[in-house]
Design a protein around this motif. Structure first.
Motif, PDB file in Angstrom:
ATOM      1  N   ARG A 289      15.443  53.936 -34.678  1.00 31.28           N
ATOM      2  CA  ARG A 289      15.542  54.544 -33.642  1.00 31.28           C
ATOM      3  C   ARG A 289      15.424  56.293 -34.762  1.00 31.28           C
ATOM      4  O   ARG A 289      15.125  56.957 -34.745  1.00 31.28           O
ATOM      5  CB  ARG A 289      16.462  54.605 -32.848  1.00 31.28           C
ATOM      6  CG  ARG A 289      16.302  53.900 -32.080  1.00 31.28           C
ATOM      7  CD  ARG A 289      17.734  54.174 -30.920  1.00 31.28           C
ATOM      8  NE  ARG A 289      19.518  53.571 -31.346  1.00 31.28           N
ATOM      9  CZ  ARG A 289      19.427  52.643 -31.491  1.00 31.28           C
ATOM     10  NH1 ARG A 289      18.986  51.439 -30.789  1.00 31.28           N
ATOM     11  NH2 ARG A 289      20.386  52.034 -32.084  1.00 31.28           N
ATOM     12  N   GLN A 290      16.498  56.196 -36.168  1.00 31.37           N
ATOM     13  CA  GLN A 290      16.396  56.884 -36.898  1.00 31.37           C
ATOM     14  C   GLN A 290      15.041  57.040 -37.484  1.00 31.37           C
ATOM     15  O   GLN A 290      14.913  58.731 -37.817  1.00 31.37           O
ATOM     16  CB  GLN A 290      17.905  56.838 -37.519  1.00 31.37           C
ATOM     17  CG  GLN A 290      18.901  56.578 -37.608  1.00 31.37           C
ATOM     18  CD  GLN A 290      19.696  57.667 -37.411  1.00 31.37           C
ATOM     19  OE1 GLN A 290      19.506  58.778 -37.601  1.00 31.37           O
ATOM     20  NE2 GLN A 290      20.379  57.745 -35.894  1.00 31.37           N
ATOM     21  N   LEU A 291      14.172  56.934 -37.541  1.00 31.27           N
ATOM     22  CA  LEU A 291      12.844  56.827 -38.789  1.00 31.27           C
ATOM     23  C   LEU A 291      12.467  57.376 -36.683  1.00 31.27           C
ATOM     24  O   LEU A 291      11.703  58.649 -38.090  1.00 31.27           O
ATOM     25  CB  LEU A 291      12.290  55.693 -38.675  1.00 31.27           C
ATOM     26  CG  LEU A 291      13.138  55.392 -40.098  1.00 31.27           C
ATOM     27  CD1 LEU A 291      12.524  53.592 -40.635  1.00 31.27           C
ATOM     28  CD2 LEU A 291      12.795  55.568 -41.596  1.00 31.27           C
TER      29      LEU A 291
ATOM     30  N   GLU B 271      15.338  51.379 -45.346  1.00 32.74           N
ATOM     31  CA  GLU B 271      14.703  51.695 -44.339  1.00 32.74           C
ATOM     32  C   GLU B 271      13.018  51.666 -44.574  1.00 32.74           C
ATOM     33  O   GLU B 271      12.159  51.011 -44.383  1.00 32.74           O
ATOM     34  CB  GLU B 271      14.858  53.284 -44.717  1.00 32.74           C
ATOM     35  CG  GLU B 271      15.670  54.115 -43.723  1.00 32.74           C
ATOM     36  CD  GLU B 271      16.101  54.898 -43.159  1.00 32.74           C
ATOM     37  OE1 GLU B 271      16.921  55.932 -42.054  1.00 32.74           O
ATOM     38  OE2 GLU B 271      15.686  55.952 -44.534  1.00 32.74           O
ATOM     39  N   ALA B 272      12.593  51.351 -46.630  1.00 33.42           N
ATOM     40  CA  ALA B 272      11.404  51.181 -46.941  1.00 33.42           C
ATOM     41  C   ALA B 272      10.929  50.132 -46.086  1.00 33.42           C
ATOM     42  O   ALA B 272       9.942  49.658 -46.344  1.00 33.42           O
ATOM     43  CB  ALA B 272      11.452  51.922 -48.471  1.00 33.42           C
ATOM     44  N   GLN B 273      12.648  48.827 -46.969  1.00 28.62           N
ATOM     45  CA  GLN B 273      12.089  47.164 -46.843  1.00 28.62           C
ATOM     46  C   GLN B 273      11.748  47.590 -44.953  1.00 28.62           C
ATOM     47  O   GLN B 273      10.442  45.589 -45.032  1.00 28.62           O
ATOM     48  CB  GLN B 273      13.285  46.760 -46.900  1.00 28.62           C
ATOM     49  CG  GLN B 273      13.356  44.824 -47.514  1.00 28.62           C
ATOM     50  CD  GLN B 273      14.316  44.586 -47.940  1.00 28.62           C
ATOM     51  OE1 GLN B 273      15.756  45.449 -48.400  1.00 28.62           O
ATOM     52  NE2 GLN B 273      14.520  43.567 -48.125  1.00 28.62           N
ATOM     53  N   ILE B 274      12.370  47.410 -44.317  1.00 30.85           N
ATOM     54  CA  ILE B 274      12.516  47.337 -43.214  1.00 30.85           C
ATOM     55  C   ILE B 274      11.278  47.779 -42.431  1.00 30.85           C
ATOM     56  O   ILE B 274      10.475  47.257 -41.953  1.00 30.85           O
ATOM     57  CB  ILE B 274      13.451  48.114 -42.203  1.00 30.85           C
ATOM     58  CG1 ILE B 274      14.779  47.847 -42.428  1.00 30.85           C
ATOM     59  CG2 ILE B 274      12.827  48.546 -40.285  1.00 30.85           C
ATOM     60  CD1 ILE B 274      16.171  48.688 -41.107  1.00 30.85           C
TER      61      ILE B 274
ATOM     62  N   THR C 273      13.872  40.392 -35.271  1.00 29.89           N
ATOM     63  CA  THR C 273      15.061  39.271 -35.188  1.00 29.89           C
ATOM     64  C   THR C 273      14.773  39.115 -36.744  1.00 29.89           C
ATOM     65  O   THR C 273      15.658  38.192 -37.604  1.00 29.89           O
ATOM     66  CB  THR C 273      14.908  37.937 -34.554  1.00 29.89           C
ATOM     67  OG1 THR C 273      15.290  38.608 -33.151  1.00 29.89           O
ATOM     68  CG2 THR C 273      15.792  36.681 -34.854  1.00 29.89           C
ATOM     69  N   GLN C 274      13.245  38.411 -37.367  1.00 29.99           N
ATOM     70  CA  GLN C 274      12.797  38.189 -38.592  1.00 29.99           C
ATOM     71  C   GLN C 274      13.090  39.184 -39.692  1.00 29.99           C
ATOM     72  O   GLN C 274      13.434  38.978 -40.424  1.00 29.99           O
ATOM     73  CB  GLN C 274      11.389  38.184 -38.360  1.00 29.99           C
ATOM     74  CG  GLN C 274      10.989  36.860 -37.479  1.00 29.99           C
ATOM     75  CD  GLN C 274       9.339  36.428 -37.872  1.00 29.99           C
ATOM     76  OE1 GLN C 274       8.902  37.918 -37.500  1.00 29.99           O
ATOM     77  NE2 GLN C 274       9.272  35.361 -37.197  1.00 29.99           N
ATOM     78  N   ILE C 275      13.169  40.877 -39.051  1.00 36.68           N
ATOM     79  CA  ILE C 275      13.368  41.866 -40.237  1.00 36.68           C
ATOM     80  C   ILE C 275      14.642  41.310 -40.301  1.00 36.68           C
ATOM     81  O   ILE C 275      15.698  41.794 -41.719  1.00 36.68           O
ATOM     82  CB  ILE C 275      13.357  42.648 -39.644  1.00 36.68           C
ATOM     83  CG1 ILE C 275      11.432  43.233 -39.528  1.00 36.68           C
ATOM     84  CG2 ILE C 275      14.146  44.123 -40.300  1.00 36.68           C
ATOM     85  CD1 ILE C 275      11.273  43.675 -38.723  1.00 36.68           C
ATOM     86  N   ALA C 276      16.046  41.264 -38.758  1.00 37.38           N
ATOM     87  CA  ALA C 276      17.333  41.396 -39.591  1.00 37.38           C
ATOM     88  C   ALA C 276      17.548  40.404 -40.207  1.00 37.38           C
ATOM     89  O   ALA C 276      19.145  40.488 -41.063  1.00 37.38           O
ATOM     90  CB  ALA C 276      17.952  41.395 -37.804  1.00 37.38           C
ATOM     91  N   GLY C 277      17.049  39.131 -40.660  1.00 31.56           N
ATOM     92  CA  GLY C 277      17.720  38.015 -41.389  1.00 31.56           C
ATOM     93  C   GLY C 277      16.578  38.249 -42.239  1.00 31.56           C
ATOM     94  O   GLY C 277      17.590  37.973 -43.140  1.00 31.56           O
ATOM     95  N   ALA C 278      16.145  38.795 -42.777  1.00 34.53           N
ATOM     96  CA  ALA C 278      15.514  39.393 -44.312  1.00 34.53           C
ATOM     97  C   ALA C 278      16.149  40.615 -44.841  1.00 34.53           C
ATOM     98  O   ALA C 278      17.057  40.431 -45.757  1.00 34.53           O
ATOM     99  CB  ALA C 278      13.598  39.978 -44.067  1.00 34.53           C
TER     100      ALA C 278
ATOM    101  N   ASP D 277      20.422  44.766 -33.591  1.00 37.12           N
ATOM    102  CA  ASP D 277      20.901  46.340 -33.006  1.00 37.12           C
ATOM    103  C   ASP D 277      21.102  46.892 -33.921  1.00 37.12           C
ATOM    104  O   ASP D 277      20.464  48.343 -34.420  1.00 37.12           O
ATOM    105  CB  ASP D 277      22.454  46.309 -32.440  1.00 37.12           C
ATOM    106  CG  ASP D 277      22.566  45.576 -31.114  1.00 37.12           C
ATOM    107  OD1 ASP D 277      20.913  45.534 -30.642  1.00 37.12           O
ATOM    108  OD2 ASP D 277      22.844  44.659 -31.068  1.00 37.12           O
ATOM    109  N   GLY D 278      21.405  46.201 -35.509  1.00 35.59           N
ATOM    110  CA  GLY D 278      20.949  47.114 -36.667  1.00 35.59           C
ATOM    111  C   GLY D 278      19.909  48.004 -37.633  1.00 35.59           C
ATOM    112  O   GLY D 278      19.797  49.008 -37.737  1.00 35.59           O
ATOM    113  N   VAL D 279      18.804  47.038 -36.977  1.00 29.58           N
ATOM    114  CA  VAL D 279      17.420  47.449 -36.853  1.00 29.58           C
ATOM    115  C   VAL D 279      17.448  48.320 -36.429  1.00 29.58           C
ATOM    116  O   VAL D 279      15.999  48.776 -36.938  1.00 29.58           O
ATOM    117  CB  VAL D 279      16.431  45.963 -37.131  1.00 29.58           C
ATOM    118  CG1 VAL D 279      15.776  45.987 -37.419  1.00 29.58           C
ATOM    119  CG2 VAL D 279      17.082  44.925 -38.090  1.00 29.58           C
TER     120      VAL D 279
END
Length: 234
Positions: free
Chosen positions: A194-196, A162-165, A176-181, A187-189
């Motif tokens: 949503r949780q945060l 979560e901190a990295q996101i 999309t860039q976050i998902a790749g990193a 959808d996972g990102v």
């Protein structure tokens, strides 16, 4: 397009696919649904070796989903008094499709003791195929989300993922860039966002980033943004 026309279009597209293309098509959509599932879930070999977990399951241990691949899922949990895995082992041996609830406990990423029910489904694709295990974790000690306005030490309640996101979002990265990193799907990102948002009572990513800086999750005075407290698991 009306619903009937849309369904007809899907049927035509499906008919034009080869068996391999059809398999890839439905596998990708099932993985998307798996990622969106709010209940922690894992798909394992018959001996419990993890093949894939969804973000909700990985979040319990504060790691990326890929970091749990290859581990034995049953080793992550402790059986509570009276719980047994013998019926599951027998179902695997007999290739019998069955569902078994098992009372378990485990230590979360924050070190808190958690309790719940691990629902183990023995599943097979073909009668003579080796069975697999579908695990769903139902927590019985869920607490209400904290009220908006987190304390400065709230960074301790966030996982490394979560901190990295949040750091990547603060740097202007797209979903999309976050998902790749971080090794997730889009959808996972979005699931983590949503949780945060629910935890902090925010309605936008800009507000999430602002709270991340205000609570010490992100290091001040650095560019590109980075988490203030690095975790070796990242």
């Amino acid at each position: 397009m009306d619903p009937q026309g849309q369904q007809a279009g899907w049927r035509l597209a499906d008919a034009a696919m080869s068996d391999r293309e059809r398999g890839i098509f439905w596998r990708n959509r099932l993985l998307i649904l798996f990622d969106l599932l709010p209940l922690p879930a894992a798909f394992c070999e018959s001996d419990g070796t993890i093949r894939v977990v969804n973000p909700a399951m990985a979040l319990e241990w504060g790691v990326l989903p890929g970091h749990l691949t290859g581990r034995n899922a049953l080793a992550l949990f402790r059986l509570t008094a009276g719980a047994q895995l013998h019926p599951v082992n027998e179902a695997v041996r007999l290739r019998r499709r069955s569902r078994y609830p098992v009372k378990v406990s485990w230590s979360s990423a924050s070190g808190a003791e958690r309790h719940g029910e691990l629902i183990i489904d023995v599943v097979t694709d073909l009668p003579d195929a080796s069975p697999n295990l579908l695990l769903l974790l139902r927590m019985v000690d869920q607490h209400a989300a904290p009220a908006p306005g987190p304390a400065p030490e709230e960074h301790a309640q966030l996982s490394a993922v979560e901190a990295q996101i949040l750091a990547l979002a603060a740097g202007g990265c797209t979903t999309t860039q976050i998902a790749g990193a971080v090794g997730l799907t889009d959808d996972g990102v979005n699931y983590h966002f949503r949780q945060l948002s629910q935890r902090w009572g925010t309605t936008s990513r800009a507000a999430l980033v602002a709270r991340a800086y205000a609570t010490g999750v992100l290091a001040p005075g650095t560019w590109p943004p980075v988490p203030a407290h690095r975790d070796p698991r990242t």
